[in-house]
Design a protein around this motif. Structure first.
Motif, PDB file in Angstrom:
ATOM      1  N   GLY A 109       0.794  -1.217   0.000  1.00  0.00           N
ATOM      2  CA  GLY A 109       0.000   0.000   0.000  1.00  0.00           C
ATOM      3  C   GLY A 109       0.827   1.269   0.000  1.00  0.00           C
ATOM      4  N   VAL A 110       1.821   1.361   0.893  1.00  0.00           N
ATOM      5  CA  VAL A 110       2.671   2.548   0.951  1.00  0.00           C
ATOM      6  C   VAL A 110       3.559   2.616  -0.284  1.00  0.00           C
ATOM      7  N   GLY A 111       4.048   1.472  -0.730  1.00  0.00           N
ATOM      8  CA  GLY A 111       4.944   1.445  -1.887  1.00  0.00           C
ATOM      9  C   GLY A 111       4.284   1.915  -3.166  1.00  0.00           C
ATOM     10  N   THR A 112       3.093   1.403  -3.470  1.00  0.00           N
ATOM     11  CA  THR A 112       2.409   1.832  -4.685  1.00  0.00           C
ATOM     12  C   THR A 112       2.026   3.307  -4.587  1.00  0.00           C
ATOM     13  N   ALA A 113       1.654   3.750  -3.393  1.00  0.00           N
ATOM     14  CA  ALA A 113       1.331   5.167  -3.204  1.00  0.00           C
ATOM     15  C   ALA A 113       2.551   6.042  -3.470  1.00  0.00           C
ATOM     16  N   THR A 114       3.721   5.614  -2.971  1.00  0.00           N
ATOM     17  CA  THR A 114       4.952   6.382  -3.169  1.00  0.00           C
ATOM     18  C   THR A 114       5.305   6.460  -4.651  1.00  0.00           C
ATOM     19  N   CYS A 115       5.152   5.352  -5.354  1.00  0.00           N
ATOM     20  CA  CYS A 115       5.447   5.357  -6.797  1.00  0.00           C
ATOM     21  C   CYS A 115       4.549   6.346  -7.529  1.00  0.00           C
ATOM     22  N   GLN A 116       3.272   6.357  -7.200  1.00  0.00           N
ATOM     23  CA  GLN A 116       2.341   7.265  -7.870  1.00  0.00           C
ATOM     24  C   GLN A 116       2.692   8.719  -7.601  1.00  0.00           C
ATOM     25  N   ILE A 117       2.967   9.043  -6.346  1.00  0.00           N
ATOM     26  CA  ILE A 117       3.288  10.430  -5.985  1.00  0.00           C
ATOM     27  C   ILE A 117       4.585  10.868  -6.649  1.00  0.00           C
ATOM     28  N   ALA A 118       5.611  10.036  -6.555  1.00  0.00           N
ATOM     29  CA  ALA A 118       6.918  10.395  -7.108  1.00  0.00           C
ATOM     30  C   ALA A 118       6.844  10.601  -8.621  1.00  0.00           C
ATOM     31  N   ARG A 119       6.136   9.734  -9.312  1.00  0.00           N
ATOM     32  CA  ARG A 119       6.017   9.865 -10.767  1.00  0.00           C
ATOM     33  C   ARG A 119       5.250  11.135 -11.124  1.00  0.00           C
ATOM     34  N   ALA A 120       4.171  11.406 -10.380  1.00  0.00           N
ATOM     35  CA  ALA A 120       3.360  12.587 -10.663  1.00  0.00           C
ATOM     36  C   ALA A 120       4.139  13.880 -10.433  1.00  0.00           C
TER      37      ALA A 120
END
Length: 331
Positions: free
Chosen positions: A163-174
């Protein structure tokens, strides 16, 4: 006086009456539905996220011990059922999510302070709403507020399929970063890339850190978001760039490191705790996440789903690792 639902009814809720293993999580069918105070709301819970910290609190080993009997769960999504008389931002029937329940989220109804509740857009399901709170608030705090990541930098999410990992990927890419992530299975690696990573690596492959080093070249990694520091921290220090930062999100034990690894690069090891965030920091986080929902890059990944009577099983499974998305309870 709160307006909305009449008080006095009963609900189902999971309760902990003594600290211990997952078996102490018991489903009660006769718990009174709580009444919101003036600045609180009552939420009819549709889904609730399950977080590792709840297992520590249940066992009695966490620094902050709850008063018993206790209902776990902070991250819920549902519908406003009742509002306190000083709450003006919501009304009965509004779709909402929160990561700050007062009475616990493993239940059919929960209380939350009005200023910790946020609108859930129609574009996201209640299940997705229950996967926003702790994962996304933690991810933003780790990446931006503590890691001080900037557009153009390289970010490695070490353990990126949960959960935290996929959220971090989305935020960082955005926000314009070059995003790398690790997972332990081909399915997990595909999920990491689908969540925004430019490249995924298998952290169960022997020598995978050498592959990451080869990929990043002499520049190294600017920020590492670390989910299992008791296993990976020594490796992380070798992967960092000059002035690189490791942000410790998760730890399940001790590890020996050589502090000399931090000296030549002037790198940093930073711990985070979501409970330490200031009101201003939380407001910044909320503004970013709500914008992400509006434009569409915030898309919570829901993993395993369980009914309320399987709460004990979720506490067993969540500590086994290898998560794909956010584990939730449906109510």
């Amino acid at each position: 006086m709160a307006s909305g639902k009449a008080a006095g009814s009963l609900m189902r809720a999971v309760r902990v009456s003594e600290f211990g293993g997952p078996s102490v999580l018991k489903l009660w069918a006769d718990v009174p539905i709580p009444e919101p105070a003036d600045h609180q709301v009552l939420i009819r819970v549709h889904a609730c996220g399950v977080n590792p910290v709840e297992t520590y609190m249940r066992s009695g080993t966490y620094a902050r011990k709850p008063n018993l009997p206790w209902t776990p769960g902070n991250d819920v999504a549902g519908v406003i059922e009742q509002v306190g008389q000083h709450v003006t931002t919501f009304k009965k029937g509004d779709r909402v999510f929160t990561c700050g329940t007062v009475s616990g989220g493993y239940a059919e109804y929960t209380i939350a302070a009005g200023d910790t509740v946020y609108p859930l857009p129609n574009s996201l399901s209640y299940k997705q709403g229950s996967a926003i709170g702790t994962p996304y608030f933690t991810a933003y705090r780790a990446l931006m507020q503590k890691g001080q990541a900037k557009a153009g930098e390289t970010v490695l999410v070490h353990g990126a399929s949960g959960g935290v990992g996929t959220a971090t990927c989305q935020i960082a890419r955005a926000l314009g970063m070059r995003v790398l992530g690790t997972a332990g299975t081909p399915e997990g690696m595909r999920l990491v890339e689908k969540s925004g990573a430019h490249r995924a690596f298998n952290h169960r492959q022997i020598g995978y850190t050498d592959i990451i080093e080869s990929y990043t070249g002499s520049a190294g990694v600017n920020v590492i978001i670390e989910m299992l520091s008791n296993v990976n921290l020594a490796r992380d220090l070798r992967l960092l760039s000059v002035a690189g930062r490791v942000v410790v999100v998760g730890c399940r034990g001790s590890i020996e490191i050589n502090p000399r690894e931090t000296m030549a690069k002037e790198s940093s090891i930073i711990g985070i705790s979501l409970s330490s965030a200031t009101k201003k920091e939380l407001q910044e986080t909320v503004a970013t996440l709500l914008a992400g929902m509006e434009v569409g890059w915030l898309r919570p990944v829901v993993g395993s789903e369980f009914p309320l009577d399987k709460a004990a099983l979720t506490h067993e499974l969540i500590m086994q690792g290898g998560a794909l998305g956010k584990m939730i309870l449906t109510i």
